[in-house]
Design an enzyme around this catalytic site. Structure first.
Site, mmCIF file in Angstrom:
data_model
loop_
_atom_site.group_PDB
_atom_site.id
_atom_site.type_symbol
_atom_site.label_atom_id
_atom_site.label_comp_id
_atom_site.label_asym_id
_atom_site.label_seq_id
_atom_site.Cartn_x
_atom_site.Cartn_y
_atom_site.Cartn_z
ATOM 1 N N LYS A 267 15.961 -17.424 -11.257
ATOM 2 C CA LYS A 267 17.050 -17.036 -10.359
ATOM 3 C C LYS A 267 18.103 -16.274 -11.145
ATOM 4 O O LYS A 267 18.596 -16.769 -12.151
ATOM 5 C CB LYS A 267 17.707 -18.285 -9.760
ATOM 6 C CG LYS A 267 16.896 -18.891 -8.657
ATOM 7 C CD LYS A 267 17.678 -19.954 -7.918
ATOM 8 C CE LYS A 267 16.787 -20.604 -6.877
ATOM 9 N NZ LYS A 267 16.309 -19.659 -5.845
ATOM 10 N N ARG A 341 7.718 -23.941 -0.366
ATOM 11 C CA ARG A 341 6.622 -23.861 0.610
ATOM 12 C C ARG A 341 5.300 -24.330 0.013
ATOM 13 O O ARG A 341 4.423 -24.815 0.720
ATOM 14 C CB ARG A 341 6.533 -22.418 1.136
ATOM 15 C CG ARG A 341 6.239 -21.387 0.077
ATOM 16 C CD ARG A 341 6.593 -19.978 0.513
ATOM 17 N NE ARG A 341 8.049 -19.789 0.633
ATOM 18 C CZ ARG A 341 8.614 -18.656 1.050
ATOM 19 N NH1 ARG A 341 7.859 -17.622 1.390
ATOM 20 N NH2 ARG A 341 9.924 -18.561 1.113
HETATM 21 N N1 BES Z 1 15.662 -23.081 -3.029
HETATM 22 C C1 BES Z 1 15.577 -21.715 -2.713
HETATM 23 C C2 BES Z 1 16.294 -21.347 -1.406
HETATM 24 C C3 BES Z 1 17.792 -21.502 -1.391
HETATM 25 C C4 BES Z 1 18.606 -20.418 -1.621
HETATM 26 C C5 BES Z 1 18.382 -22.700 -1.052
HETATM 27 C C6 BES Z 1 19.982 -20.551 -1.560
HETATM 28 C C7 BES Z 1 19.758 -22.835 -0.971
HETATM 29 C C8 BES Z 1 20.550 -21.747 -1.221
HETATM 30 C C9 BES Z 1 14.118 -21.313 -2.559
HETATM 31 O O1 BES Z 1 13.223 -22.001 -3.366
HETATM 32 C C10 BES Z 1 14.011 -19.878 -2.931
HETATM 33 O O2 BES Z 1 14.204 -19.565 -4.062
HETATM 34 N N2 BES Z 1 13.725 -19.028 -1.950
HETATM 35 C C11 BES Z 1 13.621 -17.639 -2.162
HETATM 36 C C12 BES Z 1 12.245 -17.217 -1.722
HETATM 37 C C13 BES Z 1 11.899 -15.817 -2.050
HETATM 38 C C14 BES Z 1 11.545 -15.696 -3.513
HETATM 39 C C15 BES Z 1 10.723 -15.398 -1.190
HETATM 40 C C16 BES Z 1 14.684 -16.942 -1.305
HETATM 41 O O3 BES Z 1 14.868 -17.329 -0.173
HETATM 42 O O4 BES Z 1 15.323 -16.040 -1.821
HETATM 43 MN MN MN Z 2 13.039 -21.226 -5.275
#
Ligand code: BES
Ligand code: MN
Ligand code: ZN
Length: 498
Positions: A267, A341
């Site tokens: 991230k 997921r």
């Molecule tokens: N845990 C995150 C989603 C998230 C983002 C939760 C902000 C709370 C606040 C999830 O695992 C993630 O990283 N999702 C990505 C997926 C993408 C790589 C397809 C996203 O939504 O950006």
């Molecule tokens: Mn994630």
């Protein structure tokens, strides 16, 4: 904190430090709370006429009495009525107001006969206890020790309502404590011990599947995501069989990413400091079974919480890896940050084959897109049965946890096509990411099993500078816990009717 109910005899006899009462928009306080107005020598009517008290939701006006009994009164706006949001405004606004005053440790909330009902008492007490929640590992907590609802006359069965509200408050606290816990405190290694303690004395079975057991069963996606951490992945299983073997079983699955670094797709810039909250889905389903067990609901419910840390080291999954999931579907890991997921896919498919549930609900902080689509105001909800989705939305609305539907049209499956595996775990960047998350999960739900997916990424924790209803207070909101509890209460009522 203890919750109580009593009747109001005389104001000077009230032992609480503060007393809150409702102000209804467009109704004279002299009519709604005549006893308070008389006690305060008509000041409410004067303040109302002069526009100092309006009845607007989530507002309050303090009135210092200088007399015996409660030293301060809070005139709390409840909007049009004491139903739903009105009751939640009364309970939670009053608690926030009381907590601001150092010398106030106990609060009475007065519900005059004209607006008193069991539903109002329940909603006031639950929202008050939610607003009284604070998570702290240092410094000093400022919470009330006692919250009492005062009535003109007692209501049939009101003691039972207080007991129920107490259990729901405990469940909310448990869920929020788990979600708020630092990754070093609540993680795949420590979870079971902590949960066993929280559930001790309750009629539940609580255990976990180890990496070895997960491997033997084929839950390879859970293992794959957890592989980059020194803390080995687990599947925590909590079963509460309150309705006997012939009754249907309801399956709740919660995303338990105890920390989400993104993995090799680390991230950058996207909430990494908030990723302890990525176990919120697990916290929610755990809290819901806790309430079911403690309330002794006549319902069979299983909570599955796949617990992992999404980290990077030499063993971590990499973009390009292909996982054979429990269901046999192969998944290309195109992005290691779409990890939730993956673990949910295995947990959902395993739960369906093991328990043959009548309905499945999964809850997850799945996509940043949830925040982009609906902000902090509502959680996106999806599923394979409109009636079921709508029922969950309606339940959420009734407890102040708004949800809004997104479609899972077949066309979205196009986005998940992989050149090397059955599907991949992300779609094209920027395209309907919340729907794509739900679409991915839909592959792992057996046909004919009713399923709802709630994406709580936008509502799981508070953002600085944004105003929330006061019952969510700071940090983990527990958003979704009340919905699941009401859902189980409904299913329990259904079971006892037949
Ligand atoms: N845990 C995150 C989603 C998230 C983002 C939760 C902000 C709370 C606040 C999830 O695992 C993630 O990283 N999702 C990505 C997926 C993408 C790589 C397809 C996203 O939504 O950006
Ligand atoms: Mn994630
Ligand atoms: Zn995540």
């Amino acid at each position: 904190m203890s919750l109580r109910v009593g009747t109001l005899t005389e104001f000077k006899e009230i032992r609480a430090d503060a007393l809150a009462f409702p102000v209804i928009k467009g109704e004279r306080p002299g009519k709604v709370v005549p006893r308070v107005d008389q006690y305060l020598a008509g000041i409410l009517e004067s303040m109302y006429s002069a526009g100092f008290i309006t009845g607007e939701l989530w507002t309050h006006v303090p009135i210092y009495t200088g007399k015996g009994g409660p030293r301060v009164f809070f005139a709390v706006g409840v909007g049009e009525s004491l139903k739903g949001a009105g009751a939640r405004s009364l309970g939670s606004t009053a608690v926030v107001a009381a907590r601001q005053v150092e010398t106030v440790n106990s609060l009475a909330i007065y519900l005059p006969d004209s607006v008193a009902s069991r539903e109002a008492v329940r909603e006031v007490l639950i929202s008050a206890s939610q607003a009284n929640y604070e998570y702290r590992l240092g410094g000093k907590k400022r919470v009330l020790k006692e919250i009492t609802v005062l009535l003109d006359n007692t209501l049939d069965g009101v003691e039972g309502i207080v007991r129920e509200a107490e259990v729901i408050a405990e469940a909310l606290k448990l869920g929020r404590d788990i979600a708020n816990a630092p990754p070093d405190a609540f993680n795949p290694d420590t979870a079971l011990t902590k949960l066993a303690e929280a559930f001790s004395g309750l009629n539940v079975s609580i255990r976990e599947l180890s990496v070895k057991e997960l491997r033997d069963l084929g839950l390879n996606a859970v293992i794959a995501v957890g592989r980059g951490s020194v803390r080995r992945p687990r599947l925590v299983i909590i079963e509460y069989m309150g309705a006997g073997p012939d009754a249907p079983t309801y399956l709740l699955v919660g995303k338990g990413v105890c920390f989400d670094s993104g993995g090799v797709n680390t991230k950058v810039g996207g909430f990494i400091d908030k990723m302890k909250f990525d176990k919120t889905g697990a916290a929610i389903v755990i809290a819901a079974v806790y309430a079911a067990a403690k309330l002794g609901l006549k319902v069979n419910v299983v909570a599955l919480a796949p617990l992992v840390e999404n980290m990077y080291d030499g063993a971590a999954i990499k973009p390009g890896d292909v996982i054979k999931t429990y269901k046999g579907i192969t998944v290309e890991v195109a992005n290691t940050d779409a990890e939730g997921r993956l673990i949910l896919a295995d947990a959902i498919a395993y739960g369906i084959s093991k328990y043959d549930p009548a309905e499945v609900i999964d809850v997850a902080t799945l996509t940043g897109g949830a925040l982009r689509a609906l902000g902090h105001v509502a959680a996106p909800v999806m599923g394979n049965d409109d009636g079921f989705v709508n029922e969950i939305i309606e339940i959420g609305e009734s407890v102040g946890e708004r949800m809004w539907p997104l479609p899972l049209w077949r066309e979205y499956r196009e986005y998940l096509k992989s050149e090397v595996a059955d599907i991949k775990n992300i779609g094209p960047s920027g395209y309907a990411s919340t729907i794509v998350g739900g679409t991915f999960l839909s592959y792992f739900v057996e046909d004919g099993v009713k399923w709802v997916h709630i994406d709580v990424a936008g509502v799981a924790f508070t953002l600085n500078g944004v105003k929330y209803p006061p019952y969510f207070s700071k940090g983990a909101t527990g958003y979704g816990i009340r919905t699941l509890i009401e859902y189980l209460i409904r299913r329990s009522a259904r079971a006892s009717r037949f």
